[in-house]
Design a protein around this motif. Structure first.
Motif, PDB file in Angstrom:
ATOM      1  N   ASN A  62     -18.212   9.742 -94.306  1.00 16.35           N
ATOM      2  CA  ASN A  62     -19.082   8.616 -93.967  1.00 16.35           C
ATOM      3  C   ASN A  62     -18.883   8.064 -92.555  1.00 16.35           C
ATOM      4  OD1 ASN A  62     -20.006   8.902 -96.559  1.00 16.35           O
ATOM      5  ND2 ASN A  62     -18.747   7.256 -97.378  1.00 16.35           N
ATOM      6  N   CYS A  63     -17.806   8.411 -91.907  1.00 22.06           N
ATOM      7  CA  CYS A  63     -17.552   7.887 -90.553  1.00 22.06           C
ATOM      8  C   CYS A  63     -17.680   8.980 -89.490  1.00 22.06           C
ATOM      9  CB  CYS A  63     -16.158   7.268 -90.488  1.00 22.06           C
ATOM     10  SG  CYS A  63     -15.943   5.879 -91.606  1.00 22.06           S
ATOM     11  N   ARG A  64     -18.276  10.078 -89.840  1.00 19.78           N
ATOM     12  CA  ARG A  64     -18.374  11.215 -88.925  1.00 19.78           C
ATOM     13  C   ARG A  64     -19.101  10.849 -87.627  1.00 19.78           C
ATOM     14  NH1 ARG A  64     -19.383  16.726 -91.639  1.00 19.78           N
ATOM     15  NH2 ARG A  64     -17.430  15.953 -92.442  1.00 19.78           N
ATOM     16  N   LYS A  65     -20.203  10.109 -87.739  1.00 15.26           N
ATOM     17  CA  LYS A  65     -20.987   9.732 -86.559  1.00 15.26           C
ATOM     18  C   LYS A  65     -20.158   8.877 -85.594  1.00 15.26           C
ATOM     19  CE  LYS A  65     -24.464   6.548 -85.471  1.00 15.26           C
ATOM     20  NZ  LYS A  65     -25.257   5.496 -86.012  1.00 15.26           N
ATOM     21  N   GLU A  66     -19.440   7.901 -86.122  1.00 13.27           N
ATOM     22  CA  GLU A  66     -18.617   7.016 -85.292  1.00 13.27           C
ATOM     23  C   GLU A  66     -17.487   7.792 -84.615  1.00 13.27           C
ATOM     24  OE1 GLU A  66     -19.592   6.308 -88.352  1.00 13.27           O
ATOM     25  OE2 GLU A  66     -20.560   4.339 -88.293  1.00 13.27           O
TER      26      GLU A  66
ATOM     27  N   LYS B 182     -17.455  11.040 -83.888  1.00 13.04           N
ATOM     28  CA  LYS B 182     -18.028  11.909 -82.856  1.00 13.04           C
ATOM     29  C   LYS B 182     -18.324  11.125 -81.584  1.00 13.04           C
ATOM     30  CE  LYS B 182     -20.279  15.828 -85.040  1.00 13.04           C
ATOM     31  NZ  LYS B 182     -21.568  16.472 -85.296  1.00 13.04           N
ATOM     32  N   GLU B 183     -18.915   9.953 -81.743  1.00 12.46           N
ATOM     33  CA  GLU B 183     -19.243   9.124 -80.583  1.00 12.46           C
ATOM     34  C   GLU B 183     -17.976   8.689 -79.841  1.00 12.46           C
ATOM     35  OE1 GLU B 183     -22.026   5.245 -79.552  1.00 12.46           O
ATOM     36  OE2 GLU B 183     -21.690   5.815 -81.640  1.00 12.46           O
TER      37      GLU B 183
END
Length: 108
Positions: free
Chosen positions: A79-83, A85-86
């Motif tokens: 669930n925190c993959r996007k954060e 990656k950024e």
């Protein structure tokens, strides 16, 4: 704040000055003439300000990742993959730039 002979005089708790100051953009440090001391100083100051802003952005992104990890618990990897990656992208960008890139060009 009050004006006294063209100077603004403030007490220690004066809030007349804004917290955010805008500086004019100048020639980048790697393109400035190194014999022009004023331009070199302004370019160096701009570079330092830009680096400070980039560092604060990395810190904010790290805080977002940490908050997401706490919120999601055991599911944070999905669930925190996007954060993450950024944050990792911003961290790589920050680390790729550095003061030493200018030493080879003798701009110091």
């Amino acid at each position: 704040a009050y004006v006294q002979s063209d100077f603004v005089v403030c007490s220690s708790i004066c809030m007349a000055e804004p917290f955010h100051r805008e500086y004019p953009r100048v020639t980048p440090l790697d393109e400035v003439d190194r014999n022009d001391v004023v331009a070199l100083t302004r370019a160096r100051e701009q570079w330092v300000r830009d680096r400070a802003i980039e560092l604060e952005r990395v810190k904010i992104l790290r805080q977002r990742v940490s908050a997401c990890n706490r919120k999601e618990g055991v599911n944070h990897l999905q669930n925190c993959r996007k954060e993450v990656k950024e944050y990792m992208h911003a961290l790589r960008e920050y680390r790729s730039k550095g003061w030493f890139q200018f030493q080879s060009k003798h701009i110091l």
